[in-house]
Design a protein around this motif. Structure first.
Motif, PDB file in Angstrom:
ATOM      1  N   ASP A   1       0.855  -1.197   0.000  1.00  0.00           N
ATOM      2  CA  ASP A   1       0.000   0.000   0.000  1.00  0.00           C
ATOM      3  C   ASP A   1       0.889   1.245   0.000  1.00  0.00           C
ATOM      4  O   ASP A   1       1.219   1.787   1.040  1.00  0.00           O
ATOM      5  CB  ASP A   1      -0.911  -0.008   1.232  1.00  0.00           C
ATOM      6  N   ARG A   2       1.291   1.690  -1.185  1.00  0.00           N
ATOM      7  CA  ARG A   2       2.191   2.833  -1.267  1.00  0.00           C
ATOM      8  C   ARG A   2       1.462   4.167  -1.409  1.00  0.00           C
ATOM      9  O   ARG A   2       2.112   5.204  -1.607  1.00  0.00           O
ATOM     10  CB  ARG A   2       3.181   2.652  -2.413  1.00  0.00           C
ATOM     11  N   VAL A   3       0.153   4.161  -1.348  1.00  0.00           N
ATOM     12  CA  VAL A   3      -0.594   5.415  -1.415  1.00  0.00           C
ATOM     13  C   VAL A   3      -0.176   6.318  -0.255  1.00  0.00           C
ATOM     14  O   VAL A   3      -0.190   5.920   0.902  1.00  0.00           O
ATOM     15  CB  VAL A   3      -2.113   5.150  -1.363  1.00  0.00           C
ATOM     16  N   GLY A   4       0.234   7.517  -0.565  1.00  0.00           N
ATOM     17  CA  GLY A   4       0.713   8.459   0.447  1.00  0.00           C
ATOM     18  C   GLY A   4       2.206   8.393   0.660  1.00  0.00           C
ATOM     19  O   GLY A   4       2.790   9.320   1.221  1.00  0.00           O
ATOM     20  N   LEU A   5       2.837   7.306   0.233  1.00  0.00           N
ATOM     21  CA  LEU A   5       4.289   7.162   0.370  1.00  0.00           C
ATOM     22  C   LEU A   5       5.013   7.529  -0.912  1.00  0.00           C
ATOM     23  O   LEU A   5       6.225   7.801  -0.885  1.00  0.00           O
ATOM     24  CB  LEU A   5       4.653   5.727   0.767  1.00  0.00           C
ATOM     25  N   ALA A   6       4.310   7.507  -2.040  1.00  0.00           N
ATOM     26  CA  ALA A   6       4.934   7.792  -3.329  1.00  0.00           C
ATOM     27  C   ALA A   6       3.967   8.585  -4.198  1.00  0.00           C
ATOM     28  O   ALA A   6       2.749   8.466  -4.068  1.00  0.00           O
ATOM     29  CB  ALA A   6       5.332   6.491  -4.031  1.00  0.00           C
ATOM     30  N   TRP A   7       4.544   9.378  -5.071  1.00  0.00           N
ATOM     31  CA  TRP A   7       3.755  10.130  -6.046  1.00  0.00           C
ATOM     32  C   TRP A   7       4.658  10.482  -7.217  1.00  0.00           C
ATOM     33  O   TRP A   7       5.785  10.926  -7.033  1.00  0.00           O
ATOM     34  CB  TRP A   7       3.166  11.396  -5.435  1.00  0.00           C
ATOM     35  N   GLY A   8       4.149  10.253  -8.422  1.00  0.00           N
ATOM     36  CA  GLY A   8       4.938  10.599  -9.588  1.00  0.00           C
ATOM     37  C   GLY A   8       6.157   9.732  -9.780  1.00  0.00           C
ATOM     38  O   GLY A   8       7.187  10.193 -10.265  1.00  0.00           O
ATOM     39  N   PHE A   9       6.080   8.477  -9.348  1.00  0.00           N
ATOM     40  CA  PHE A   9       7.147   7.496  -9.507  1.00  0.00           C
ATOM     41  C   PHE A   9       8.372   7.797  -8.651  1.00  0.00           C
ATOM     42  O   PHE A   9       9.466   7.300  -8.937  1.00  0.00           O
ATOM     43  CB  PHE A   9       7.549   7.356 -10.983  1.00  0.00           C
ATOM     44  N   VAL A  10       8.226   8.610  -7.619  1.00  0.00           N
ATOM     45  CA  VAL A  10       9.292   8.817  -6.632  1.00  0.00           C
ATOM     46  C   VAL A  10       8.679   8.755  -5.237  1.00  0.00           C
ATOM     47  O   VAL A  10       7.478   8.993  -5.052  1.00  0.00           O
ATOM     48  CB  VAL A  10      10.003  10.184  -6.814  1.00  0.00           C
ATOM     49  N   ILE A  11       9.492   8.415  -4.267  1.00  0.00           N
ATOM     50  CA  ILE A  11       9.058   8.460  -2.868  1.00  0.00           C
ATOM     51  C   ILE A  11       8.864   9.917  -2.481  1.00  0.00           C
ATOM     52  O   ILE A  11       9.714  10.771  -2.751  1.00  0.00           O
ATOM     53  CB  ILE A  11      10.101   7.775  -1.972  1.00  0.00           C
ATOM     54  N   THR A  12       7.760  10.228  -1.843  1.00  0.00           N
ATOM     55  CA  THR A  12       7.421  11.625  -1.581  1.00  0.00           C
ATOM     56  C   THR A  12       8.397  12.269  -0.603  1.00  0.00           C
ATOM     57  O   THR A  12       8.978  11.590   0.262  1.00  0.00           O
ATOM     58  CB  THR A  12       6.001  11.752  -1.000  1.00  0.00           C
ATOM     59  N   PRO A  13       8.599  13.582  -0.716  1.00  0.00           N
ATOM     60  CA  PRO A  13       9.462  14.285   0.241  1.00  0.00           C
ATOM     61  C   PRO A  13       8.998  14.116   1.685  1.00  0.00           C
ATOM     62  O   PRO A  13       9.825  14.046   2.600  1.00  0.00           O
ATOM     63  CB  PRO A  13       9.375  15.752  -0.204  1.00  0.00           C
ATOM     64  N   GLN A  14       7.680  14.057   1.906  1.00  0.00           N
ATOM     65  CA  GLN A  14       7.164  13.886   3.261  1.00  0.00           C
ATOM     66  C   GLN A  14       7.619  12.547   3.848  1.00  0.00           C
ATOM     67  O   GLN A  14       8.020  12.460   5.011  1.00  0.00           O
ATOM     68  CB  GLN A  14       5.630  13.933   3.248  1.00  0.00           C
ATOM     69  N   THR A  15       7.559  11.493   3.043  1.00  0.00           N
ATOM     70  CA  THR A  15       7.970  10.167   3.518  1.00  0.00           C
ATOM     71  C   THR A  15       9.457  10.152   3.850  1.00  0.00           C
ATOM     72  O   THR A  15       9.871   9.660   4.903  1.00  0.00           O
ATOM     73  CB  THR A  15       7.657   9.112   2.455  1.00  0.00           C
ATOM     74  N   PHE A  16      10.260  10.686   2.941  1.00  0.00           N
ATOM     75  CA  PHE A  16      11.706  10.684   3.164  1.00  0.00           C
ATOM     76  C   PHE A  16      12.082  11.599   4.320  1.00  0.00           C
ATOM     77  O   PHE A  16      12.991  11.297   5.101  1.00  0.00           O
ATOM     78  CB  PHE A  16      12.429  11.105   1.885  1.00  0.00           C
ATOM     79  N   ASN A  17      11.369  12.699   4.447  1.00  0.00           N
ATOM     80  CA  ASN A  17      11.620  13.618   5.564  1.00  0.00           C
ATOM     81  C   ASN A  17      11.373  12.925   6.904  1.00  0.00           C
ATOM     82  O   ASN A  17      12.103  13.131   7.873  1.00  0.00           O
ATOM     83  CB  ASN A  17      10.728  14.851   5.438  1.00  0.00           C
ATOM     84  N   GLN A  18      10.340  12.071   6.954  1.00  0.00           N
ATOM     85  CA  GLN A  18      10.041  11.342   8.187  1.00  0.00           C
ATOM     86  C   GLN A  18      11.172  10.377   8.534  1.00  0.00           C
ATOM     87  O   GLN A  18      11.493  10.177   9.708  1.00  0.00           O
ATOM     88  CB  GLN A  18       8.716  10.594   8.046  1.00  0.00           C
ATOM     89  N   MET A  19      11.786   9.789   7.523  1.00  0.00           N
ATOM     90  CA  MET A  19      12.938   8.919   7.770  1.00  0.00           C
ATOM     91  C   MET A  19      14.084   9.701   8.408  1.00  0.00           C
ATOM     92  O   MET A  19      14.771   9.203   9.305  1.00  0.00           O
ATOM     93  CB  MET A  19      13.414   8.287   6.455  1.00  0.00           C
ATOM     94  N   ILE A  20      14.281  10.924   7.938  1.00  0.00           N
ATOM     95  CA  ILE A  20      15.361  11.749   8.490  1.00  0.00           C
ATOM     96  C   ILE A  20      15.032  12.168   9.916  1.00  0.00           C
ATOM     97  O   ILE A  20      15.890  12.125  10.801  1.00  0.00           O
ATOM     98  CB  ILE A  20      15.590  12.987   7.593  1.00  0.00           C
ATOM     99  N   VAL A  21      13.789  12.561  10.155  1.00  0.00           N
ATOM    100  CA  VAL A  21      13.369  12.975  11.491  1.00  0.00           C
ATOM    101  C   VAL A  21      13.591  11.853  12.495  1.00  0.00           C
ATOM    102  O   VAL A  21      14.041  12.081  13.622  1.00  0.00           O
ATOM    103  CB  VAL A  21      11.891  13.420  11.484  1.00  0.00           C
ATOM    104  N   GLN A  22      13.287  10.628  12.091  1.00  0.00           N
ATOM    105  CA  GLN A  22      13.435   9.484  12.995  1.00  0.00           C
ATOM    106  C   GLN A  22      14.805   8.812  12.866  1.00  0.00           C
ATOM    107  O   GLN A  22      15.049   7.778  13.490  1.00  0.00           O
ATOM    108  CB  GLN A  22      12.317   8.476  12.746  1.00  0.00           C
ATOM    109  N   ASN A  23      15.683   9.419  12.060  1.00  0.00           N
ATOM    110  CA  ASN A  23      17.052   8.923  11.888  1.00  0.00           C
ATOM    111  C   ASN A  23      17.066   7.442  11.501  1.00  0.00           C
ATOM    112  O   ASN A  23      17.895   6.656  11.978  1.00  0.00           O
ATOM    113  CB  ASN A  23      17.874   9.133  13.164  1.00  0.00           C
TER     114      ASN A  23
END
Length: 544
Positions: free
Chosen positions: A138-160
Motif C-alpha cells: 500500500d504505497r498510497v501516500g508514500l509515493a507520487w509521480g514514480f518517486v518516494i514523496t518528500p514527506q515520507t523521506f523527511n520522516q525517515m530523516i526525522v526518525q534517523n
C-alpha cells in the motif's frame, strides 16, 4: 491488461490530467522558486532561464507512445512495455535532478498523514523489511509521480532511520518497483532533506545524503520558512541555541571575556555533535568565507566562532570571495578575514573622527568588530590544538575540559580578565513530564550518569541541549500556549479535531515532552508537528 499494468496506467493518466489543469501556473512558480533556491551567487552557474525545457518533473524527451498495430494483442504488449519504459525513465530522471517546488499532490500528502501511525513505528525500528512490505502492499501516500514523496523521506530523516533511508535512496529493492527518494527534492515546507538532517544534527544521515548526491548549496524558499537558508545556516545557527551557550555567555559582547567563554563552551563534549554537523556541511558549501564574513558583518560572534572552529580546515586551505565588488584572494582564509576586520576597524576610526553625530553607535560597532578580530586571530592561533583536543577527548569532565582549554588559550596569548565559567551552571533541558513519563525519569536520569539508552544517544543529546522549538526552520511560526500529548492516538485525535474546528490543537495542560510548540498557522505545519511528535513519543515509549 493485468491489474498492475492497469494501476500504472491510471497513475500516469491521473498525473497527466492534474498537470494539464495547472501547468502554466506550475511553470511560473517553479521558475521563481528555483531562482530563489539557487540564490544570487549560484544563478550564473545554473541555467534557470527556460524552465519549460529543463523541468525535471516533465523531462523533454520521454519515451514516445507506440503507434497502432493490426494485432490487438501485440498492441497491448507494446503499450505495457511503453508504460514500463516511461515509468522507469520518469523515476530515474525525477530522482536524480533538483525538484523545486514540491510536486506532490495534496491528496497524496493527506494520505501520508493517514498512514503515519503505521509508518512511524516501522521507522522507529528502522526495519527495512517492514518498510518494504508496507510500500509494496500500500504505497498510497508514500509515493507520487514514480518517486518516494518528500514527506515520507523527511520522516525517515526525522526518525534517523538510516537503513530505510539508504534503501529509499538506492531504489534497487524489487518491492519499490523502481521508485526511490530524491536527496534534492524540496518538501512542501520549503526546505530540502539536508536542511532537516542539519536540524537533527545527524552526521550519519548527512554523510548518507552526500553519498547519494545531496547539494549543500540549495536554499529554503516559500512562506512557511525563513527564505535563503543554506543547510550550513541551519547547522550553525541552531548550534548557537545550545543551552550551555544561552545560559553562560556574557550579555556584553564587547569584551575579551565573552570571546574567552565562547571558545571554552564550544570545546565541551556536549557541543561535539553540533560542531561535527557544521564541519561536514561546511566541507560541501560554496563561498564559505562569504558566509563567515556575513556573520561577522552582522555582529554574530557565536555563529562566527562555531563556523571558525568547526570549519577551520576548509578556511585555512585557501579561499576567495567578493566583497564590495572586489575579489579578495589569498592562500589562507583566516588572513583574509583578519585583514577585512582590521580594515573595517580603521574605517570606523576614520568615520568616528569625522562625524559629530552617531558616535556612540559607531564606537559600539568598532568594539564589536575588534572582538571579531580577536576571535578570528585566537582560533587562527589555537584552533588546531583545540580541535585535536576536542576530537581526542569526547568523554571528559567539564572541569578537565575547561582547565585544558584555558591552558591552550593561554599558550597562544588569550587570557581572561574576569571570572571563569562555573561548571555548576551547565544544565540540560528537562524534557520529561512528571505526569506523563514520571516512572521513566529516574531511569533516564540514571542513564545520563551511567549509560544512555542504546540507539538514542543522538536524540537524547539533541533534546537535552537544543531548544528544537526555536529552530531557524520554524522561526516564522511563532509560539503558542502549551499542549499535553500522551499517546499517538490522542495526538492524532487532537489534530483531527483541530482541523474540523479550524483551530490549532491547543490546551492549557502541562506540556511534558514537547516544550513550547510553534503556532500552527496552516494544516501543513500542524501535520508536520504531528509527524515529529509521533516519532518523539514512540522513541520515549520504547525505553519505558
Amino acid at each position: 491488461m493485468d491489474g498492475n499494468s492497469a494501476l500504472t496506467f491510471r497513475q500516469i493518466d491521473t498525473e497527466t490530467r492534474i498537470h494539464a489543469c495547472s501547468s502554466a501556473m506550475e511553470i511560473v512558480n517553479e521558475k521563481k522558486a528555483t531562482e530563489a533556491a539557487y540564490g544570487e551567487d549560484n544563478r550564473q552557474a545554473k541555467d534557470v532561464s527556460n524552465m519549460e525545457a529543463i523541468d525535471p518533473w516533465n523531462p523533454p524527451y520521454p519515451p514516445c507512445a507506440p503507434g497502432p498495430c493490426k494485432d490487438f494483442t501485440s498492441h497491448i504488449k507494446l503499450i505495457k512495455e511503453w508504460m514500463h519504459q516511461k515509468q522507469a525513465f520518469l523515476a530515474a530522471y525525477r530522482a536524480t535532478h533538483t525538484i523545486i517546488p514540491d510536486r506532490t499532490h495534496e491528496m497524496a500528502n493527506d494520505a501520508f498523514f493517514d498512514k503515519l501511525p503505521r509508518l512511524a513505528p516501522i521507522l522507529e525500528k528502522d526495519s527495512v523489511k517492514l518498510f518494504l512490505n508496507l510500500f509494496m502492499n500500500d504505497r498510497v501516500g508514500l509515493a507520487w509521480g514514480f518517486v518516494i514523496t518528500p514527506q515520507t523521506f523527511n520522516q525517515m530523516i526525522v526518525q534517523n532511520a538510516l537503513r530505510c533511508a539508504k534503501v529509499a535512496l538506492e531504489g534497487k529493492a524489487p518491492e519499490l518497483d523502481g521508485y526511490r527518494a530524491n536527496p534534492n527534492y524540496m518538501n512542501q515546507c520549503g526546505y530540502f532533506p539536508l536542511h532537516e538532517a542539519a536540524e537533527m544534527f545527524s552526521t550519519d544521515m548527512i554523510k548518507l545524503l552526500f553519498h547519494y548526491g545531496a547539494s549543500a548549496n540549495l536554499q529554503t524558499v516559500g512562506p512557511n520558512v525563513v527564505e535563503g537558508l543554506l543547510p550550513l545556516h541551519v547547522a550553525v545557527e541552531n548550534a548557537c541555541l545550545h543551552k550551555f551557550l544561552e545560559d553562560n555567555l556574557l550579555p556584553d559582547k564587547e569584551n575579551r571575556d565573552y570571546v574567552y567563554r565562547l571558545i571554552q563552551l564550544l570545546c565541551l563534549p556536549e557541543m561535539k555533535i553540533f560542531l561535527d554537523t557544521t564541519r561536514l556541511i561546511a566541507e560541501r558549501t560554496d563561498d564559505l568565507l562569504a558566509e563567515l564574513w556575513k556573520y561577522i558583518k552582522d555582529g554574530k560572534l557565536a555563529e562566527t566562532a562555531v563556523l571558525l572552529l568547526s570549519a577551520q580546515k576548509q578556511i585555512r586551505t585557501g579561499s576567495s570571495f567578493k566583497t564590495n565588488g572586489n575579489c579578495v584572494t589569498d592562500g589562507d582564509g583566516f588572513f583574509i578575514i583578519s585583514k577585512l576586520c582590521a580594515d573595517d576597524i580603521l574605517a570606523l576610526d576614520s568615520e568616528i573622527s569625522q562625524k559629530r553625530a552617531g558616535k556612540k553607535r559607531l564606537k559600539a560597532d568598532k568594539k564589536l568588530k575588534r572582538m571579531s578580530w580577536v576571535l578570528v586571530n585566537a582560533i587562527n592561533e589555537a584552533g588546531e590544538a583545540l580541535d585535536s583536543y576536542i576530537r581526542a577527548h569526547p568523554e571528559v569532565s567539564h572541569i578537565d575540559v575547561l582547565e585544558r582549554v584555558s591552558s591552550i588559550l593561554k599558550n597562544h596569548g588569550v587570557f581572561p580578565t574576569g571570572e571563569c565559567i562555573n561548571t555548576g551552571n551547565l544544565y540540560f533541558f528537562s524534557i520529561f513530564s512528571t505526569n506523563i513519563f514520571l516512572h521513566t525519569t529516574t531511569r533516564l536520569s540514571y542513564a545520563t550518569r551511567k549509560k544512555r539508552p542504546k540507539g538514542w544517544e543522538l536524540e537524547y543529546t539533541r533534546r537535552s541541549f537544543f531548544p528544537y522549538w526555536k529552530s531557524v526552520l520554524s522561526q516564522l511560526q511563532g509560539t503558542s500556549p502549551i499542549i499535553k500529548l500522551q499517546t499517538i492516538q490522542e495526538t492524532e485525535e487532537n489534530w483531527n479535531r483541530s482541523v474540523a474546528e479550524r483551530s490549532p490543537p491547543i490546551s492549557n495542560n502541562n506540556l511534558g515532552l514537547l516544550g513550547r510548540i510553534p503556532q500552527l498557522t496552516s494544516n501543513q505545519q500542524s501535520r508536520r508537528l504531528f509527524g515529529t511528535t509521533a516519532s518523539i513519543v514512540l522513541k520515549l515509549l520504547k525505553h519505558v
